[in-house]
Design an enzyme around this catalytic site. Sequence first.
Site, PDB file in Angstrom:
ATOM      1  N   HIS A 117      30.875  93.789 -28.109  1.00 19.21           N
ATOM      2  CA  HIS A 117      31.306  92.636 -28.909  1.00 19.21           C
ATOM      3  C   HIS A 117      30.391  91.462 -28.586  1.00 19.21           C
ATOM      4  O   HIS A 117      30.088  91.210 -27.419  1.00 19.21           O
ATOM      5  CB  HIS A 117      32.765  92.254 -28.579  1.00 19.21           C
ATOM      6  CG  HIS A 117      33.215  91.041 -29.329  1.00 19.21           C
ATOM      7  ND1 HIS A 117      33.750  91.120 -30.604  1.00 19.21           N
ATOM      8  CD2 HIS A 117      33.160  89.724 -29.017  1.00 19.21           C
ATOM      9  CE1 HIS A 117      34.023  89.895 -31.025  1.00 19.21           C
ATOM     10  NE2 HIS A 117      33.677  89.033 -30.079  1.00 19.21           N
ATOM     11  N   ASP A 163      47.015  90.094 -34.940  1.00 20.95           N
ATOM     12  CA  ASP A 163      45.801  89.267 -34.912  1.00 20.95           C
ATOM     13  C   ASP A 163      45.462  88.724 -36.285  1.00 20.95           C
ATOM     14  O   ASP A 163      44.969  87.597 -36.412  1.00 20.95           O
ATOM     15  CB  ASP A 163      44.606  90.068 -34.367  1.00 20.95           C
ATOM     16  CG  ASP A 163      43.362  89.196 -34.255  1.00 20.95           C
ATOM     17  OD1 ASP A 163      43.432  88.185 -33.535  1.00 20.95           O
ATOM     18  OD2 ASP A 163      42.349  89.495 -34.905  1.00 20.95           O
ATOM     19  N   ARG A 212      45.168  80.274 -36.722  1.00 22.48           N
ATOM     20  CA  ARG A 212      44.304  79.536 -35.788  1.00 22.48           C
ATOM     21  C   ARG A 212      43.260  78.749 -36.565  1.00 22.48           C
ATOM     22  O   ARG A 212      42.962  77.598 -36.250  1.00 22.48           O
ATOM     23  CB  ARG A 212      43.600  80.514 -34.831  1.00 22.48           C
ATOM     24  CG  ARG A 212      44.490  80.973 -33.691  1.00 22.48           C
ATOM     25  CD  ARG A 212      43.873  82.156 -32.987  1.00 22.48           C
ATOM     26  NE  ARG A 212      42.601  81.836 -32.358  1.00 22.48           N
ATOM     27  CZ  ARG A 212      41.668  82.747 -32.041  1.00 22.48           C
ATOM     28  NH1 ARG A 212      41.868  84.031 -32.294  1.00 22.48           N
ATOM     29  NH2 ARG A 212      40.551  82.389 -31.470  1.00 22.48           N
ATOM     30  N   SER A 264      42.707  87.964 -28.924  1.00 23.03           N
ATOM     31  CA  SER A 264      42.247  88.457 -30.219  1.00 23.03           C
ATOM     32  C   SER A 264      41.163  89.532 -30.063  1.00 23.03           C
ATOM     33  O   SER A 264      41.252  90.618 -30.647  1.00 23.03           O
ATOM     34  CB  SER A 264      41.714  87.269 -31.032  1.00 23.03           C
ATOM     35  OG  SER A 264      41.003  87.701 -32.155  1.00 23.03           O
ATOM     36  N   LYS A 297      41.910  94.084 -30.029  1.00 22.41           N
ATOM     37  CA  LYS A 297      41.302  94.989 -31.019  1.00 22.41           C
ATOM     38  C   LYS A 297      40.494  96.085 -30.324  1.00 22.41           C
ATOM     39  O   LYS A 297      40.472  97.230 -30.766  1.00 22.41           O
ATOM     40  CB  LYS A 297      40.444  94.184 -31.996  1.00 22.41           C
ATOM     41  CG  LYS A 297      41.319  93.407 -32.984  1.00 22.41           C
ATOM     42  CD  LYS A 297      40.542  92.543 -33.931  1.00 22.41           C
ATOM     43  CE  LYS A 297      40.068  91.293 -33.269  1.00 22.41           C
ATOM     44  NZ  LYS A 297      39.563  90.253 -34.123  1.00 22.41           N
TER      45      LYS A 297
END
Length: 453
Positions: free
Chosen positions: A84, A163, A170, A185, A189
């Site tokens: 990520h 999420d 958000r 978040s 995932k």
Amino acid sequence: MLSIPDLIKKKRDGGQLSDEEIKVFINAVTAKTMQESQIGAMLMAIWQKGMKPTEIQTLTREMMSSGEVMSWPDDWKTLMVDKHSTGGVGDKVSLVLAPALAVCGCKVPMISGRGLAHTGGTLDKLESIPGFQVHQSTEQIQDILASVGCCIVGQTEKLVPADRVLYALRDATSTVDSPPLIAGSIISKKGAESLSALVLDVKFGRAALYKDVQSAEKLAKLLVSAGNGVGIRTAAALTRMDCTIGRCVGNSLEVMESLETLKGKGPPDLMELVTTLGGVLLVQTGLAPDLTEGRKQISDAVTGGTALSKFQAMMEAQGVAKGTARSLCSARTDYYSVLRKAAHQLELKAPADGVVVDIDGMDLARVLHHLGAGRSKSGEDVNHSVGAELLVSLGQRVTKGAPWLRLHHEDPTPTREQIARLENTLTVDPKAEARPGPTLVEKLLPESDAFIL
Ligand code: IUR
């Protein structure tokens, strides 16, 4: 049992929420029994008062189990990996890294996002390839992993529904930049992908979410702890994000640069990120004994052409016609026979003799955003063909009048002010010495003998 208003009050007043209270909150979000105003108030309370590491662990776990948690065949369980990135300009690492990891024996269910703000995300980039289908069901993902070893897909409807609700609110309540909410978040995932190893590319610098390395390190530590808390071997790299990654920015231009990289002609900064992040994952899965060996395995896959074949197979498995995939992967392809070319190209000229000492990636991306390369609202289209190619690298000598940037644009055409802004992104120093560009990886977490840079 506390009511929802009591839970909000407890956090608002700086209290620590118990496991049960966080569960109640996330269940109410998922079941839509909590009013949006209440969710917004809770998000703001968390933004203001923060969360203790144990609260973040529980938040992450509860979000993760708000929907489907993927499961994999037993013999894949130690091989499931993903990466990520917190987002950068020209960040095409996933396109090269996923197939390289698959060549090295990993299973890579890379679940990516679309870009919001200055440039497109990984899914936008891939969608510039005609036929590429980013929406795949869990069953299809498993089939592609069995036959190819990697896929790059969008989040499925069933994964972490909490999420989806929280993220939208958000955005609407200015609470995106809350470290506990970011950790919950991102890691929920990854947890729902049932990974064995995860590497996070946490960027710092002018073109990153965090401008200084200290703030990026704080977030990285939080993410590493949340990831390990849900049972994923998690590591992070703190990487510099001031200019651009590689020389191309914009969706189809980045696909071209990724393919050139997979043909062994990648820029050094992109190769550094790909080999380091991939090397870390190979160490975490036990497929490489140390980072040096891990980096070498990834580098061999990229420069030797095996990762290119994987990318070709991945494109075909995700809907791209065989002839199109073959053409993009052939040695001397005309990319524009497949990818759309912008109607106009404009070259900017260097203002003086000297050495390129700076290129402001953030300002470059902002102008490209306004010209259609990025989106301002979720759901908006992006123009895949808009972008820019840098014709020079940091540290390189240029002569006055030589082209240094090729802008690809359509409608809207750039204004005089936008062109001036683009020109200002380049700094040429007449007195500086030519030198190689900077390395990007500053530090790896956790700091351990396995991860010596
Ligand atoms: N990406 C995510 O998946 N979640 C976040 O909170 C952010 C980026 I910021």
